[in-house]
Structure formats: structure tokens, C-alpha cells
Design a protein around this motif. Structure first.
Motif, PDB file in Angstrom:
ATOM      1  N   SER A 190       0.858  -1.186   0.000  1.00 36.90           N
ATOM      2  CA  SER A 190       0.000   0.000   0.000  1.00 36.90           C
ATOM      3  C   SER A 190       0.894   1.236   0.000  1.00 36.90           C
ATOM      4  O   SER A 190       2.087   1.137   0.312  1.00 36.90           O
ATOM      5  CB  SER A 190      -0.905  -0.013   1.220  1.00 36.90           C
ATOM      6  N   LEU A 191       0.318   2.384  -0.322  1.00 41.93           N
ATOM      7  CA  LEU A 191       1.075   3.630  -0.517  1.00 41.93           C
ATOM      8  C   LEU A 191       2.242   3.333  -1.473  1.00 41.93           C
ATOM      9  O   LEU A 191       3.416   3.423  -1.119  1.00 41.93           O
ATOM     10  CB  LEU A 191       1.562   4.197   0.824  1.00 41.93           C
ATOM     11  N   VAL A 192       1.836   2.955  -2.680  1.00 40.41           N
ATOM     12  CA  VAL A 192       2.819   2.450  -3.657  1.00 40.41           C
ATOM     13  C   VAL A 192       2.484   2.984  -5.061  1.00 40.41           C
ATOM     14  O   VAL A 192       1.324   3.275  -5.360  1.00 40.41           O
ATOM     15  CB  VAL A 192       2.806   0.890  -3.615  1.00 40.41           C
ATOM     16  N   SER A 238       1.105  11.939  -4.908  1.00 42.87           N
ATOM     17  CA  SER A 238       0.286  11.778  -3.703  1.00 42.87           C
ATOM     18  C   SER A 238      -1.106  11.205  -3.996  1.00 42.87           C
ATOM     19  O   SER A 238      -1.611  10.373  -3.232  1.00 42.87           O
ATOM     20  CB  SER A 238       0.170  13.111  -2.956  1.00 42.87           C
ATOM     21  N   ALA A 239      -1.730  11.614  -5.112  1.00 42.65           N
ATOM     22  CA  ALA A 239      -3.073  11.089  -5.426  1.00 42.65           C
ATOM     23  C   ALA A 239      -2.992   9.584  -5.712  1.00 42.65           C
ATOM     24  O   ALA A 239      -3.908   8.825  -5.376  1.00 42.65           O
ATOM     25  CB  ALA A 239      -3.665  11.814  -6.620  1.00 42.65           C
ATOM     26  N   ILE A 240      -1.899   9.168  -6.309  1.00 42.00           N
ATOM     27  CA  ILE A 240      -1.734   7.743  -6.652  1.00 42.00           C
ATOM     28  C   ILE A 240      -1.524   6.930  -5.375  1.00 42.00           C
ATOM     29  O   ILE A 240      -2.106   5.851  -5.210  1.00 42.00           O
ATOM     30  CB  ILE A 240      -0.537   7.553  -7.633  1.00 42.00           C
ATOM     31  N   LEU A 241      -0.707   7.453  -4.458  1.00 46.10           N
ATOM     32  CA  LEU A 241      -0.504   6.735  -3.189  1.00 46.10           C
ATOM     33  C   LEU A 241      -1.848   6.582  -2.477  1.00 46.10           C
ATOM     34  O   LEU A 241      -2.138   5.546  -1.895  1.00 46.10           O
ATOM     35  CB  LEU A 241       0.498   7.471  -2.289  1.00 46.10           C
ATOM     36  N   ASP A 242      -2.680   7.630  -2.570  1.00 46.88           N
ATOM     37  CA  ASP A 242      -3.983   7.585  -1.885  1.00 46.88           C
ATOM     38  C   ASP A 242      -4.910   6.489  -2.424  1.00 46.88           C
ATOM     39  O   ASP A 242      -5.681   5.914  -1.664  1.00 46.88           O
ATOM     40  CB  ASP A 242      -4.701   8.946  -1.996  1.00 46.88           C
ATOM     41  N   ILE A 243      -4.837   6.213  -3.728  1.00 42.04           N
ATOM     42  CA  ILE A 243      -5.730   5.178  -4.288  1.00 42.04           C
ATOM     43  C   ILE A 243      -5.079   3.800  -4.293  1.00 42.04           C
ATOM     44  O   ILE A 243      -5.725   2.798  -4.573  1.00 42.04           O
ATOM     45  CB  ILE A 243      -6.174   5.509  -5.739  1.00 42.04           C
ATOM     46  N   ALA A 380      -2.769   2.326   7.163  1.00 38.29           N
ATOM     47  CA  ALA A 380      -3.466   3.613   7.206  1.00 38.29           C
ATOM     48  C   ALA A 380      -3.151   4.468   5.993  1.00 38.29           C
ATOM     49  O   ALA A 380      -2.260   4.143   5.184  1.00 38.29           O
ATOM     50  CB  ALA A 380      -3.071   4.342   8.485  1.00 38.29           C
ATOM     51  N   ASP A 381      -3.874   5.568   5.899  1.00 42.24           N
ATOM     52  CA  ASP A 381      -3.645   6.532   4.823  1.00 42.24           C
ATOM     53  C   ASP A 381      -2.305   7.227   5.033  1.00 42.24           C
ATOM     54  O   ASP A 381      -1.745   7.204   6.126  1.00 42.24           O
ATOM     55  CB  ASP A 381      -4.748   7.597   4.840  1.00 42.24           C
ATOM     56  N   CYS A 382      -1.880   7.899   3.976  1.00 40.76           N
ATOM     57  CA  CYS A 382      -0.660   8.709   4.025  1.00 40.76           C
ATOM     58  C   CYS A 382      -0.979   9.957   4.866  1.00 40.76           C
ATOM     59  O   CYS A 382      -2.093  10.470   4.809  1.00 40.76           O
ATOM     60  CB  CYS A 382      -0.366   9.116   2.583  1.00 40.76           C
TER      61      CYS A 382
END
Ligand SMILES: Cc1cc2nc3c(=O)[nH]c(=O)nc-3n(C[C@H](O)[C@H](O)[C@H](O)COP(=O)(O)OP(=O)(O)OC[C@H]3O[C@@H](n4cnc5c(N)ncnc54)[C@H](O)[C@@H]3O)c2cc1C
Length: 404
Positions: A190-192, A238-243, A380-382
Motif C-alpha cells: 500500500s502507498l505504492v 500523492s493522489a496515486i498513493l492515496d488510491i 493507514a492513509d498517508c
């Protein structure tokens, strides 16, 4: 007789647990396979360490049962976290979106002050010491290390997840959990960053402030907005890490995925069409790419020009303009893969929460065995939420393991 405990992993979670347990009078030994303490903390927040967030909410946490985090984050919330670090000497300052960083903007300050407190409390560190296995008999636990067997009363598994193996991550924690009958929820990065089928080399390096929508088998799954960076393998930012958590989970079950990127979310379709019509008045025979240049990045302009049937902006009729608006607001990419644990910031999945007591972090299957941090099926989220979980669960585990 003092309570002798072993903490496996000198990461965020293990260090807080060590401090809290030692404050309760336990004799604490911390085993770390790296040659450095807190190696991952040093890499966090681009070396600045996004310690926590002003707004810690249950909705920022994920896993098979996100509410598992409640007791820990209610007890150790953003203000308790600030007070804990203030006592160590760290002043936290607020950045964007409630993110809190040490005022020094150096993650090394966090590690140095945590280690100082551990040493002041006589916590002993054993570096370059990989715990190979754990066993239990009537006298307590045995840690198996380099052919030797070390006896302790209680054990905390704070070994982290699989993300970024160069920083020490490995599957040890899951193997230890399995010895005592725990199950592991399948892990995925995740966050990748995401790998796409399309050849994005022509727009590699272009960054936009856009929005992105994820579709799984044609159905919309999630969306985000913020930085989107096109790279030679796919998309990052950042938007990509979020999804990425949702995408990575779908990929685990081999579902067909595509994303649609809106390069200009600040305009509605109608506004954008009107604007382009206005710009057409000054097209003066320019190629579509040159005509779009100055409005969007020139590499993107050339990339988009290829999808249109006309080359001169003078020739864009109503139908072509509608198509152009659609393309600018719907760059469609097919996601093949993620960049994997090698570059991911976090691991989703892990030791199943159903067999851990959320109040104490103790195993429900083996008394005296505790878990904290990323090794558990919580991610968790970033934005400081992952470190917050590491500190909060470490605090809870340390408080309970430290009791004589
Ligand atoms: C590049 C990067 C940037 C990040 N930035 C942020 C951020 O700014 N904010 C945020 O909230 N989160 C961030 N994260 C996520 C956050 O760092 C982790 O969620 C957090 O560190 C997890 O803490 P932990 O103590 O559970 O595990 P870790 O910090 O991973 O610690 C586990 C330790 O256990 C050791 N270990 C494992 N197995 C054994 C064994 N068998 N024997 C001995 N030792 C062992 C490992 O070497 C490791 O040092 C980032 C992650 C990465 C990779």
C-alpha cells in the motif's frame, strides 16, 4: 523478581513499547537485525518524519477490522502523542493537511531522542541480531538467536511489515505469529506507485494537480485528487498513493482495473469547451500540440495530439473539440501491477486482529505474547497515520507487557 521482556524490532513501535515498559519497571531487551536503531523512521516523510496528524480518525485506518485500532488511538490520540514527544524534547509543528513534523524537520531527532530515553531507562539493545524463532515452555519464552536460546518472561513482536526490505522489513513477524496458531491476512503493498500497460515514456516526468478515479471490472471503486506524476513505468504522486491500497487489493484478486485521470478538474466539461473555443480564435495555424502548449505541459500536449484526427488547431470542429475535452478529462490507463513491496511505504494485511486483544495487544492464543505496529493487519492513509498506529499500539503493548 523483575519482569524480563524481549522486544523484537527496534522500529517505531518497538521503541515506544520499550520506553513505556521500562518506565513500568520491566527489564527490557530489544533485538534488531539492522546495524542501526530506527532505520525506517529515518526514511520517513522524506527524512523529515511525519510523526502524526492533528486529525486522527478511525476512517484513516484499514484492515479486516479497522475498529481494532479504537482503544489504542483513543488512549494515545494526537494530543497525547504531542505530549509524549514534548516530554522527550521534540516539538511538533503542523504542515499541510494536519501533518505534524518535528520542528527540526529531521527524522534523526526523533530516533536520537527515543534512543536517549530508552538508554536512560536502561533498555538494552542487541543490534545485528536477528531473532530466528520463538518457543514457549512452562518457564517462559525462548528466543532463538544465532544458535543460542535466550529465556524471557514475555515477548513483543514489533517486527513491522514487508514494505521496503532495504530498511529491514521481512516476514519474521508472520512466521512467529504462526508458531502460536495465529493466521495471517494476505498481505499486499500500500502507498505504492502503479505500473500501467500504456507506454507513458513520452510524458515521463510530467506532474499535474489532477484527480483520478479507479474502476474495477467497470465499476467505480475510489477516487482521489492531488499530485499525479507520469513516469516511464506508470503513475506516481500523492493522489496515486492515496488510491494505491484499493488498487493493490484488487490486483491481489486479479480483477481488471483501469483509472481515468482528469488533468483539469478545476473546469467543468462546458467551461473547458468554452475556453478552448475562445483559444481557437488565436490558433493562427498552430499545430494542436503548440496550440495546447502554454495551457497544459508541452509533453502532454504532444501526447494528446496523437489521439486526435486533425493536426492543425484551425481544423478542430465541434466534434473534435468535444473529443479533446473528453480526453483532457479522461486520460484512461490500464493498471497491470504495483511497484511492489520494494518501494511501497506500507504493508496491508498481516497478523489477524481477531486473535489479538485490542485493549492490551496481547495474543488471545498465547499469554505473554504481544504484537504491535505494522505486523498487525492494520494499515493507514498517508499523512502520519501509519506512524501514529505504530506509536499508539506500541504504547498499549508496552503498558501491558511492562506490568510485573
Ligand atoms: C520510505 C517510507 C516513508 C514513510 N513515511 C512515513 C511518514 O512520514 N509517516 C507515517 O506515518 N508513516 C510513514 N511510513 C510508514 C511507517 O514508517 C511504518 O508504518 C512504521 O515505521 C511501522 O513501524 P513498526 O515499528 O511496526 O515497524 P518498522 O519501523 O518497520 O520496525 C520493525 C523493525 O523490526 C526489525 N526486525 C524485523 N524482523 C526482525 C527479526 N527477526 N529480528 C530482529 N529484528 C527484526 C526490522 O529490521 C525493523 O527495524 C513510511 C514508510 C516508508 C517505507
Amino acid at each position: 523478581m523483575s519482569n524480563k521482556i524481549a522486544i523484537i524490532g527496534a522500529g517505531a513501535s518497538g521503541l515506544v513499547a520499550a520506553i513505556v515498559a521500562a518506565r513500568r519497571g520491566a527489564k527490557v531487551h530489544v533485538y534488531e537485525k539492522n546495524n542501526k536503531i530506527g532505520k525506517k523512521i529515518l526514511a520517513t516523510g522524506n527524512g523529515r518524519c511525519n510523526v502524526t496528524n492533528q486529525h486522527i480518525e478511525l476512517s484513516n485506518y484499514h484492515g479486516s477490522k479497522p475498529s481494532f485500532v479504537n482503544p489504542a488511538i483513543n488512549h494515545f490520540n494526537a494530543s497525547t502523542c504531542k505530549a509524549f514527544f514534548a516530554e522527550l524534547g521534540v516539538e511538533l509543528v503542523e504542515g499541510q493537511r494536519g501533518r505534524l513534523y518535528p520542528r527540526s524537520l529531521q527524522s534523526s531527532s526523533i530516533v536520537e531522542l527515543l534512543v536517549y530515553e530508552c538508554k536512560r531507562l536502561h533498555v538494552e539493545f542487541f543490534l545485528e541480531t536477528k531473532v530466528e524463532s520463538i518457543s514457549k515452555n512452562s518457564k517462559g519464552f525462548s528466543l532463538h538467536v544465532e544458535g543460542k536460546s535466550l529465556r524471557v518472561d514475555k515477548v513483543l513482536v514489533a517486527t513491522g511489515g514487508l514494505a521496503m526490505p532495504t530498511l529491514g522489513s521481512c516476514d519474521s513477524g508472520y512466521e512467529f505469529a504462526k508458531i502460536f496458531g495465529h493466521t495471517i491476512v494476505p498481505t499486499h503493498p500500500s502507498l505504492v506507485q502503479l505500473v500501467c500497460k500504456e507506454d507513458l515514456k513520452p510524458i515521463s516526468g510530467v506532474k499535474v494537480e489532477g484527480s483520478i478515479e479507479v474502476y474495477e471490472d467497470g465499476q467505480t471503486k475510489t477516487h482521489a485528487s492531488g499530485d499525479i506524476l507520469f513516469t516511464n513505468y506508470g503513475i506516481s504522486g500523492s493522489a496515486i498513493l492515496d488510491i494505491s491500497r484499493v488498487v493493490s487489493h484488487s490486483l491481489l484478486y486479479k480483477r481488471a482495473l483501469h483509472v481515468k485521470i482528469d488533468l483539469l478538474p478545476e473546469y467543468s466539461k462546458e467551461q473547458l469547451k468554452n475556453l478552448l473555443k475562445k483559444r481557437q480564435k488565436h490558433s493562427n495555424g498552430k499545430s494542436v500540440a503548440l496550440w495546447l502548449d502554454g495551457f497544459i505541459n508541452s509533453k502532454l500536449a504532444r501526447f494528446i495530439e496523437k489521439s486526435l484526427h486533425v493536426k492543425s488547431s484551425d481544423d478542430l470542429n465541434n466534434k473534435e473539440l468535444t473529443k479533446l475535452v473528453y480526453i483532457l478529462k479522461n486520460i484512461t490507463l490500464h493498471v497491470d501491477d504495483t511497484k511492489g513491496f520494494k518501494t511501497a511505504e506500507v504493508t496491508a494485511g498481516g497478523v489477524n486482529t481477531q486473535d489479538i486483544n485490542s485493549q492490551t495487544m496481547e495474543s488471545k492464543l498465547q499469554r505473554g505474547l504481544f504484537f504491535s505496529g505494522e505486523v498487525i493487519d492494520i494499515d493507514a492513509d498517508c499523512g502520519g497515520y501509519n506512524l501514529h498506529w505504530a506509536w499508539a499500539s506500541g504504547m498499549s503493548a508496552g503498558n501491558n507487557i511492562g506490568q510485573g
